[in-house]
Design a protein around this motif. Structure first.
Motif, PDB file in Angstrom:
ATOM      1  N   SER A 174      46.235 -13.531  49.908  1.00 18.05           N
ATOM      2  CA  SER A 174      45.084 -12.975  50.608  1.00 18.05           C
ATOM      3  C   SER A 174      45.063 -11.458  50.452  1.00 18.05           C
ATOM      4  O   SER A 174      46.119 -10.814  50.451  1.00 18.05           O
ATOM      5  CB  SER A 174      45.146 -13.300  52.105  1.00 18.05           C
ATOM      6  OG  SER A 174      45.143 -14.689  52.330  1.00 18.05           O
ATOM      7  N   PRO A 175      43.864 -10.861  50.338  1.00 20.10           N
ATOM      8  CA  PRO A 175      43.779  -9.393  50.367  1.00 20.10           C
ATOM      9  C   PRO A 175      44.204  -8.877  51.736  1.00 20.10           C
ATOM     10  O   PRO A 175      43.855  -9.456  52.762  1.00 20.10           O
ATOM     11  CB  PRO A 175      42.290  -9.118  50.105  1.00 20.10           C
ATOM     12  CG  PRO A 175      41.753 -10.382  49.523  1.00 20.10           C
ATOM     13  CD  PRO A 175      42.557 -11.488  50.116  1.00 20.10           C
ATOM     14  N   THR A 176      44.967  -7.800  51.767  1.00 20.31           N
ATOM     15  CA  THR A 176      45.389  -7.188  53.015  1.00 20.31           C
ATOM     16  C   THR A 176      44.387  -6.121  53.437  1.00 20.31           C
ATOM     17  O   THR A 176      43.436  -5.812  52.720  1.00 20.31           O
ATOM     18  CB  THR A 176      46.764  -6.534  52.858  1.00 20.31           C
ATOM     19  OG1 THR A 176      46.636  -5.404  51.981  1.00 20.31           O
ATOM     20  CG2 THR A 176      47.774  -7.511  52.286  1.00 20.31           C
ATOM     21  N   ARG A 177      44.617  -5.530  54.602  1.00 26.69           N
ATOM     22  CA  ARG A 177      43.766  -4.445  55.074  1.00 26.69           C
ATOM     23  C   ARG A 177      43.836  -3.236  54.135  1.00 26.69           C
ATOM     24  O   ARG A 177      42.889  -2.459  54.050  1.00 26.69           O
ATOM     25  CB  ARG A 177      44.178  -4.042  56.484  1.00 26.69           C
ATOM     26  CG  ARG A 177      44.017  -5.161  57.509  1.00 26.69           C
ATOM     27  CD  ARG A 177      44.537  -4.759  58.882  1.00 26.69           C
ATOM     28  NE  ARG A 177      44.592  -5.893  59.786  1.00 26.69           N
ATOM     29  CZ  ARG A 177      43.558  -6.356  60.478  1.00 26.69           C
ATOM     30  NH1 ARG A 177      42.384  -5.767  60.379  1.00 26.69           N
ATOM     31  NH2 ARG A 177      43.696  -7.403  61.274  1.00 26.69           N
ATOM     32  N   ALA A 178      44.959  -3.110  53.429  1.00 28.38           N
ATOM     33  CA  ALA A 178      45.136  -1.985  52.509  1.00 28.38           C
ATOM     34  C   ALA A 178      44.594  -2.285  51.113  1.00 28.38           C
ATOM     35  O   ALA A 178      44.612  -1.422  50.240  1.00 28.38           O
ATOM     36  CB  ALA A 178      46.619  -1.629  52.412  1.00 28.38           C
ATOM     37  N   GLY A 179      44.116  -3.520  50.880  1.00 24.03           N
ATOM     38  CA  GLY A 179      43.549  -3.864  49.593  1.00 24.03           C
ATOM     39  C   GLY A 179      44.524  -4.467  48.611  1.00 24.03           C
ATOM     40  O   GLY A 179      44.145  -4.787  47.482  1.00 24.03           O
TER      41      GLY A 179
END
Length: 247
Positions: A174-179
């Protein structure tokens, strides 16, 4: 910095796996570098998971004291080359949830980053209807649960083949909040699926792909399945995730 998600447990009270047959070249454009679609009978396999979780809690807590939530996750069956060769799992470009806790704690204790959505579900032993409304996405699924002999799919020969295909892909990226990308592993000792016959299937995620490139194939249903999430400690196959929406 990589966030290690603590071992979390829950019960999948209901999970609809709504699966599409997709043009591999089209879906590949939505994947981060290093991931490629798994191919079944010449097609990629993608879909949306509509899940109601109960008793979500740290794995060492007793059941019946956890959080309950309704969520939707769009997913693509993928493969990549790891230290031990070819590995398989899923890429999850979009997650939506009606739970405020899931949105705030997504990527910390809940798997992945969740965007807000209104989720409505009505169900019985034989029928399930789920609607997901978000600012940037809509999903509508009406399904009738049917006996196993009624399973129909152009991707898989029978229910057993379909079940095994999805069971093996325990790791989701999954993509994280940081990309960046982070993996999460889902395990259960009680995997079981039932077939369903869909009477209505809509997903703006797939409807917005080029015409004819994504065709609905089948629906599977899971009920009352205990699961555990954990961080598998794998190195990401890429440094950064690309945008998940085709331009």
């Amino acid at each position: 910095m990589t966030i290690t998600i603590p071992r979390m447990a829950a019960t999948i009270e209901r999970r609809l796996l709504v699966n599409y047959r997709v043009d591999p070249a089209v879906i590949a454009r939505l994947l981060p570098d290093g991931l490629r679609p798994q191919i079944v009978d010449g097609s990629a396999v993608a879909g949306v998971c509509l899940i109601r979780l109960g008793d979500f809690r740290p794995a060492w807590f007793a059941p019946k004291v956890g959080h309950r939530s309704e969520s939707a996750a769009h997913r693509v069956a993928v493969e990549w080359i790891g230290p031990d060769g070819r590995q398989t799992g899923v890429f999850i470009p979009r997650r939506h949830s009606a739970s405020r806790l899931a949105r705030v704690a997504g990527g910390r204790v809940f798997p992945g980053v969740h965007e807000h959505a209104r989720v409505r579900s009505v169900e019985s032993d034989s029928d399930v209807s789920v609607t997901v409304d978000a600012a940037d996405l809509q999903v509508v699924i009406d399904a009738h649960v049917v006996p196993s002999k009624s399973f129909e799919s152009s991707l898989f020969a029978d229910l057993s083949a379909a079940s095994e295909f999805f069971r093996k892909d325990a790791v989701g990226w999954s993509p994280t909040r940081a990309g960046t990308l982070e993996p999460l592993r889902l395990d259960t000792n009680a995997w079981r699926v039932e077939p369903a016959r869909a009477t209505r299937v809509e997903s703006s995620f797939f409807d917005e792909l080029p015409s004819g490139s994504a065709v609905f194939d089948h629906v599977l249903v899971m009920r009352d399945v205990p699961v555990v999430w954990s961080s598998p400690g794998q190195a990401a196959p890429v440094d950064h995730a690309r945008p998940a929406v085709a331009k």
